[in-house]
Design a protein around this motif. Structure first.
Motif, PDB file in Angstrom:
ATOM      1  N   VAL A   1       1.787   2.694  -0.865  1.00 20.42           N
ATOM      2  CA  VAL A   1       2.924   2.358   0.044  1.00 20.42           C
ATOM      3  C   VAL A   1       4.223   2.974  -0.422  1.00 20.42           C
ATOM      4  N   MET A   2       4.566   3.266  -1.525  1.00 19.93           N
ATOM      5  CA  MET A   2       5.629   4.346  -1.813  1.00 19.93           C
ATOM      6  C   MET A   2       5.761   5.652  -1.183  1.00 19.93           C
ATOM      7  N   LEU A   3       4.493   6.217  -0.877  1.00 18.82           N
ATOM      8  CA  LEU A   3       4.463   7.481  -0.425  1.00 18.82           C
ATOM      9  C   LEU A   3       4.633   7.381   1.017  1.00 18.82           C
ATOM     10  N   ALA A   4       4.180   6.103   1.729  1.00 15.12           N
ATOM     11  CA  ALA A   4       4.400   5.942   3.026  1.00 15.12           C
ATOM     12  C   ALA A   4       5.963   5.655   3.311  1.00 15.12           C
TER      13      ALA A   4
ATOM     14  N   GLN B   1     -12.139 -14.783  -9.263  1.00 13.73           N
ATOM     15  CA  GLN B   1     -12.794 -14.410 -10.223  1.00 13.73           C
ATOM     16  C   GLN B   1     -11.961 -14.364 -11.839  1.00 13.73           C
ATOM     17  N   TYR B   2     -10.580 -14.652 -11.602  1.00 11.63           N
ATOM     18  CA  TYR B   2      -9.647 -14.755 -12.672  1.00 11.63           C
ATOM     19  C   TYR B   2      -9.539 -13.527 -13.631  1.00 11.63           C
ATOM     20  N   ASP B   3      -9.984 -12.203 -12.977  1.00 12.57           N
ATOM     21  CA  ASP B   3      -9.614 -11.031 -13.677  1.00 12.57           C
ATOM     22  C   ASP B   3      -8.165 -10.468 -13.287  1.00 12.57           C
ATOM     23  N   PHE B   4      -7.383 -11.129 -13.511  1.00 11.81           N
ATOM     24  CA  PHE B   4      -6.079 -10.711 -13.513  1.00 11.81           C
ATOM     25  C   PHE B   4      -5.673  -9.256 -13.617  1.00 11.81           C
ATOM     26  N   ALA B   5      -6.308  -8.502 -14.721  1.00 17.44           N
ATOM     27  CA  ALA B   5      -5.922  -7.209 -15.061  1.00 17.44           C
ATOM     28  C   ALA B   5      -6.342  -6.121 -13.946  1.00 17.44           C
ATOM     29  N   ARG B   6      -7.663  -6.609 -13.469  1.00 13.90           N
ATOM     30  CA  ARG B   6      -8.224  -5.739 -12.616  1.00 13.90           C
ATOM     31  C   ARG B   6      -7.486  -5.778 -11.100  1.00 13.90           C
ATOM     32  N   GLY B   7      -7.154  -6.890 -10.862  1.00 12.15           N
ATOM     33  CA  GLY B   7      -6.555  -7.294  -9.858  1.00 12.15           C
ATOM     34  C   GLY B   7      -5.206  -6.584  -9.691  1.00 12.15           C
ATOM     35  N   ALA B   8      -4.549  -6.496 -10.582  1.00  8.60           N
ATOM     36  CA  ALA B   8      -3.180  -5.966 -10.926  1.00  8.60           C
ATOM     37  C   ALA B   8      -3.472  -4.264 -10.812  1.00  8.60           C
ATOM     38  N   THR B   9      -4.451  -3.868 -11.269  1.00 10.29           N
ATOM     39  CA  THR B   9      -4.774  -2.614 -11.317  1.00 10.29           C
ATOM     40  C   THR B   9      -4.786  -2.094  -9.898  1.00 10.29           C
ATOM     41  N   ILE B  10      -5.745  -2.625  -9.171  1.00 10.79           N
ATOM     42  CA  ILE B  10      -5.833  -2.325  -7.759  1.00 10.79           C
ATOM     43  C   ILE B  10      -4.531  -2.401  -6.967  1.00 10.79           C
ATOM     44  N   SER B  11      -3.583  -3.406  -7.229  1.00 10.05           N
ATOM     45  CA  SER B  11      -2.257  -3.688  -6.696  1.00 10.05           C
ATOM     46  C   SER B  11      -1.435  -2.395  -7.015  1.00 10.05           C
ATOM     47  N   VAL B  12      -1.319  -1.705  -8.193  1.00 12.16           N
ATOM     48  CA  VAL B  12      -0.621  -0.793  -8.699  1.00 12.16           C
ATOM     49  C   VAL B  12      -1.162   0.696  -7.693  1.00 12.16           C
ATOM     50  N   ILE B  13      -2.380   0.848  -7.707  1.00 10.19           N
ATOM     51  CA  ILE B  13      -3.013   1.720  -6.922  1.00 10.19           C
ATOM     52  C   ILE B  13      -2.218   1.704  -5.474  1.00 10.19           C
ATOM     53  N   MET B  14      -2.290   0.693  -5.057  1.00  7.90           N
ATOM     54  CA  MET B  14      -1.825   0.305  -3.557  1.00  7.90           C
ATOM     55  C   MET B  14      -0.302   0.671  -3.370  1.00  7.90           C
TER      56      MET B  14
ATOM     57  N   THR C   1      -0.488  -2.067   7.234  1.00  4.58           N
ATOM     58  CA  THR C   1      -1.811  -2.304   7.417  1.00  4.58           C
ATOM     59  C   THR C   1      -2.384  -2.434   5.918  1.00  4.58           C
ATOM     60  N   LEU C   2      -1.825  -1.776   4.863  1.00 10.83           N
ATOM     61  CA  LEU C   2      -2.158  -1.928   3.632  1.00 10.83           C
ATOM     62  C   LEU C   2      -1.907  -3.545   2.994  1.00 10.83           C
ATOM     63  N   GLN C   3      -0.998  -3.846   3.620  1.00 12.44           N
ATOM     64  CA  GLN C   3      -0.787  -5.234   3.424  1.00 12.44           C
ATOM     65  C   GLN C   3      -1.371  -6.401   4.025  1.00 12.44           C
ATOM     66  N   GLN C   4      -2.198  -6.097   5.020  1.00 12.13           N
ATOM     67  CA  GLN C   4      -2.905  -6.938   5.828  1.00 12.13           C
ATOM     68  C   GLN C   4      -4.097  -7.780   4.955  1.00 12.13           C
ATOM     69  N   PHE C   5      -3.910  -9.042   5.115  1.00 11.25           N
ATOM     70  CA  PHE C   5      -4.762  -9.756   4.179  1.00 11.25           C
ATOM     71  C   PHE C   5      -5.240 -11.062   5.043  1.00 11.25           C
ATOM     72  N   ASP C   6      -4.546 -11.483   5.838  1.00 14.84           N
ATOM     73  CA  ASP C   6      -4.902 -12.796   6.769  1.00 14.84           C
ATOM     74  C   ASP C   6      -6.042 -12.653   7.440  1.00 14.84           C
ATOM     75  N   LEU C   7      -6.192 -11.478   8.003  1.00 11.85           N
ATOM     76  CA  LEU C   7      -7.372 -11.300   8.916  1.00 11.85           C
ATOM     77  C   LEU C   7      -8.457 -11.174   8.277  1.00 11.85           C
ATOM     78  N   PHE C   8      -8.863 -10.816   6.977  1.00 16.53           N
ATOM     79  CA  PHE C   8     -10.225 -10.696   6.019  1.00 16.53           C
ATOM     80  C   PHE C   8     -10.194 -12.151   5.751  1.00 16.53           C
ATOM     81  N   ALA C   9      -9.471 -12.953   5.246  1.00 12.99           N
ATOM     82  CA  ALA C   9      -9.661 -14.339   4.975  1.00 12.99           C
ATOM     83  C   ALA C   9      -9.969 -15.063   6.238  1.00 12.99           C
ATOM     84  N   ALA C  10      -9.732 -14.882   7.511  1.00 11.07           N
ATOM     85  CA  ALA C  10      -9.906 -15.898   8.251  1.00 11.07           C
ATOM     86  C   ALA C  10     -11.167 -15.346   9.164  1.00 11.07           C
ATOM     87  N   ILE C  11     -11.292 -13.856   9.040  1.00 14.56           N
ATOM     88  CA  ILE C  11     -12.747 -13.565   9.899  1.00 14.56           C
ATOM     89  C   ILE C  11     -13.987 -13.385   9.088  1.00 14.56           C
ATOM     90  N   THR C  12     -14.042 -12.566   8.009  1.00 16.00           N
ATOM     91  CA  THR C  12     -15.223 -12.102   7.270  1.00 16.00           C
ATOM     92  C   THR C  12     -15.237 -12.418   5.879  1.00 16.00           C
TER      93      THR C  12
END
Length: 300
Positions: free
Chosen positions: A283-286, A266-279, A233-244
């Motif tokens: 995922v590691m806990l799961a 937005q080409y803000d790669f640093a903040r995008g990477a920051t969100i990915s690290v939090i996720m 579920t944390l990896q789910q991306f396609d549905l958001f891109a296709a629906i909303t």
């Protein structure tokens, strides 16, 4: 040289070689990009410095900036609602279907196979199908709700901020229910029939047998299903891109889609990477819960 060749042919060395090759490939294709993503979250990155490995180190500035933004906490709240509702819906419906097919009525095998269609379909295809189903003007879902008297007028699921997130949740529940059903069916098949026969002879009814036999015996399987559901579920991306597409006004935006939007729109790669690290942390806990659940299942 002779020792190396003999070690590859004596069984032990051959097994080590079989493990080393895929492990090396996994570290090269997944491990290094993961470490690079973590490093990028502590750097100042833009379009012009993306191709450079050595960039200005900013420490936890990206994390502080991220959590000081106004939209951060609502998006994380959307992520929590999306994950909790999706996992709950997939598990409850999947468990109900698993118990239903466990009765092994005529035709149960091929009917169970039909439910796998949703799991093997690509996410973008599922999103396109649910776009039509959830359409506010001619959608089948609104027609069904009107005919059953649940609603009196059409709901614009994809464009109404109150319902846009639930539109993706409904589609994701449909997508993942069959996977839950299959895993839970495997767990149910491992429960000895003698336990139910003995409990029935002792006067236990259906609910008592379910609470005292089925659920305790399914504990490790349930833990594995929920942890895998959290990861998927944390990896789910396609549905958001296709629906909303995360809209309207971020009402259906979640962390994984926001990370992509920040990085590649937005080409803000640093903040995008920051969100990915939090996720990655979640995922590691799961993953830890999943490993512990399967280890207990094997030992049991």
């Amino acid at each position: 040289m002779r020792k190396i060749i003999s070690s590859l042919t004596d069984g032990r060395g051959f097994d080590i070689g079989l493990v080393a090759l895929p492990l090396g490939f996994l570290l090269l294709m997944s491990g290094l990009p993961l470490l690079y993503n973590v490093l990028m979250s502590f750097q100042e990155v833009d379009m012009f410095s993306l191709g450079s490995f050595f960039r200005p180190f900013v420490g936890f500035k990206n994390y502080v900036t991220l959590f000081s933004q106004r939209e951060t906490w609502p998006i994380f709240a959307n992520t929590a609602i999306f994950v909790a509702a999706s996992i709950a819906g997939q598990f409850v419906i999947g468990f109900g279907l698993a118990l239903f097919f466990w009765t092994n009525f005529p035709g149960a095998s091929w009917l169970r196979g039909l439910f796998l269609v949703s799991w093997i379909m690509p996410g973008l295809v599922v999103g396109a199908v649910w776009n039509w189903i959830l359409s506010g003007d001619f959608g089948v879902f609104n027609y069904f709700l009107r005919e059953t008297g649940i609603i009196s007028s059409n709901i614009f699921w994809r464009s109404d901020p109150q319902y846009s997130l639930w539109a993706v949740i409904i589609a994701n529940i449909w997508l993942g229910t069959s996977f839950n059903m299959i895993l839970l069916s495997v767990g149910l098949s491992g429960i000895p029939k003698d336990l139910y026969e003995a409990a029935e002879l002792d006067g236990a009814n259906v609910w008592q047998r379910f609470w005292t036999i089925t659920l305790p015996m399914m504990r490790s399987t349930i833990g594995a299903v929920i942890s895998l559901g959290l990861i998927f579920t944390l990896q789910q991306f396609d549905l958001f891109a296709a629906i909303t597409s995360g809209g309207p006004n971020n009402s259906s935006n979640v962390a994984q889609y926001w990370a992509w939007d920040l990085s590649f729109r937005q080409y803000d790669f640093a903040r995008g990477a920051t969100i990915s690290v939090i996720m990655i942390i979640f995922v590691m806990l799961a993953s830890i819960v999943y490993v512990r659940s399967t280890r207990q299942e094997i030992r049991g």
